[in-house]
Write an enzyme that holds these catalytic residues in place. Sequence first.
Site, short mmCIF file in Angstrom:
data_model
loop_
_atom_site.label_atom_id
_atom_site.label_comp_id
_atom_site.label_asym_id
_atom_site.label_seq_id
_atom_site.Cartn_x
_atom_site.Cartn_y
_atom_site.Cartn_z
N HIS A 276 0.88 -1.17 0.00
CA HIS A 276 0.00 0.00 0.00
C HIS A 276 0.92 1.22 0.00
O HIS A 276 2.02 1.17 0.54
CB HIS A 276 -0.81 -0.06 1.30
CG HIS A 276 -1.90 0.96 1.43
ND1 HIS A 276 -1.66 2.26 1.81
CD2 HIS A 276 -3.24 0.86 1.25
CE1 HIS A 276 -2.82 2.92 1.87
NE2 HIS A 276 -3.78 2.10 1.54
N ASP B 289 3.23 -4.55 8.12
CA ASP B 289 1.99 -3.77 8.02
C ASP B 289 0.84 -4.78 8.13
O ASP B 289 0.58 -5.56 7.20
CB ASP B 289 2.00 -3.04 6.68
CG ASP B 289 0.64 -2.46 6.31
OD1 ASP B 289 -0.32 -2.67 7.06
OD2 ASP B 289 0.56 -1.80 5.26
N GLN C 282 -4.29 -5.36 6.87
CA GLN C 282 -5.26 -6.27 6.25
C GLN C 282 -5.29 -7.65 6.88
O GLN C 282 -6.09 -8.49 6.47
CB GLN C 282 -4.95 -6.42 4.75
CG GLN C 282 -5.23 -5.18 3.95
CD GLN C 282 -6.71 -4.79 3.95
OE1 GLN C 282 -7.59 -5.63 4.11
NE2 GLN C 282 -6.98 -3.52 3.76
N LYS D 131 -10.11 -1.35 10.65
CA LYS D 131 -10.13 -2.56 9.83
C LYS D 131 -10.46 -3.79 10.70
O LYS D 131 -10.49 -4.90 10.23
CB LYS D 131 -8.76 -2.80 9.17
CG LYS D 131 -8.20 -1.58 8.45
CD LYS D 131 -8.31 -1.68 6.97
CE LYS D 131 -7.50 -0.56 6.32
NZ LYS D 131 -7.93 -0.30 4.96
N CYS E 211 -4.69 2.23 -3.70
CA CYS E 211 -3.48 2.79 -3.07
C CYS E 211 -2.30 1.85 -3.24
O CYS E 211 -1.47 1.71 -2.33
CB CYS E 211 -3.70 3.13 -1.59
SG CYS E 211 -4.90 4.39 -1.31
N1 PMP Z 1 -1.67 -0.84 4.65
C1 PMP Z 1 -2.61 -1.59 4.09
C2 PMP Z 1 -2.23 -2.96 3.60
C3 PMP Z 1 -3.92 -1.12 3.99
O1 PMP Z 1 -4.86 -1.88 3.43
C4 PMP Z 1 -4.22 0.17 4.49
C5 PMP Z 1 -5.63 0.73 4.38
N2 PMP Z 1 -6.25 0.52 3.17
C6 PMP Z 1 -3.21 0.90 5.07
C7 PMP Z 1 -1.94 0.38 5.14
C8 PMP Z 1 -3.44 2.27 5.62
O2 PMP Z 1 -4.32 2.22 6.69
P1 PMP Z 1 -4.95 3.56 7.29
O3 PMP Z 1 -5.53 4.29 6.11
O4 PMP Z 1 -5.98 3.08 8.24
O5 PMP Z 1 -3.85 4.31 7.93
#
Ligand code: PMP
Length: 406
Positions: free
Chosen positions: A122, A200, A203, A226, A364
């Site tokens: 991401h 990270d 997910q 999440k 993203c």
């Molecule tokens: N890493 C991953 C794999 C994600 O899916 C996301 C959210 N889509 C993020 C980071 C960022 O999370 P947040 O927007 O809650 O900071």
Amino acid sequence: MASIEQIRLDFPVLDQQVNGSPLIYFDNAATTQKPQVVLDALNKYYSEDNANIHRGIHALAERATAAFELTRKKIQSFLHAESSDQIIFTSGTTASINLVAQTYGRANFEAGDKILVSNLEHHSNIVPWQMIALEKGAEVMVIPVLDSGVLDLDAYQKLLQENTVKLVAVNHVSNAIGTINPIQEMIALAHAHGAKILIDGAQSVAHMEMDVQRFDMDFFAFSAHKLFGPTGVGVLYGKRELLESMPPYQGGGEMIKEVSFSGTTYNELPYKFEAGTPNIADVIAFSASFDYLNSLEKGWVEEQENALLSYATEQLSQIDGLKIIGTAPNKIAVVSFLIEGTHPQDIGVLLDKFGIAIRTGHHCAQPLMQRFDIPGTCRASFSFYNTKEEIDRLVACLKRVVTMLL
Ligand code: PMP
């Protein structure tokens, strides 16, 4: 164990019509829905306990502080962390990763150092590393991804062997295509080559158990939203010696021991990294997510989601011209797809007319889209409260949408 119908009643948002059809929520990778207990906890805090925490000596401040710190304990237990001091509250996964980049990275990276990220990341696990690399003269290198959406572990080993890698930053699970990365192996390899590793977990937390000690994690980041909790709350877990060695991120109240114009000393963990009034209400309400998850039968969530993934993969594959992007053998319940001759956004807009919420675009993860040479995908991401009947409706509506578009 409660029936799926009863479980769905715990999530009030699911019970509504969108554009004249019952809502089908297949955008769980973007954010999960909240059970009533989380909504009640938020309401209770604001109606009964609202106060600033830690410094107050009155009853409300004490109650709010106790509830806030209880969430930290629940997260410690959820992650199997050594101590609750190693659980730092942030505003989200993005903030947690930026914290590590700006403190650990600024203190430790030197010109010529390498930071490894994967092609599955991401943007929030790419850009913070690019920013600090630029500042320090370090270089961000990429672990490639195979056509199946699985990381190329041979290339990973080579990158580690041939370079002075300071840190590896990789997701546990890809938000765009659902691949579950073999993080235990990746952590062991990073450590064998003297690198630290940040996982990270944005997910993975909603789908599988986590044990930061057994996996020997250096850093683990995730977001409450999440995991059926409120938005605006994130978590950073770190090994004690790493967190202790890192300079603070932001300066302000709460993160200090003593302030004077001749010098300031910093607070202990975790407060050293928690400057200012935190997101008290949402942290407190997040506590109820763990109570809710603990009330479900152990193993049921994974079982239900795996059944939804197999069913959706099988049913969607029968649509003419539909191609699934990401066919890793280990996936969470996410199906990313394209339909020949159509644009993902058109599909998303038309499905919404039938009350079906999916996500379209690059998720993203633009470098991953570039790797597959595609503009984006349609992504249906499931949670345990989804049903096979909802998948049947998705498939039926997709068939109609395709005839409208072609
Ligand atoms: N890493 C991953 C794999 C994600 O899916 C996301 C959210 N889509 C993020 C980071 C960022 O999370 P947040 O927007 O809650 O900071």
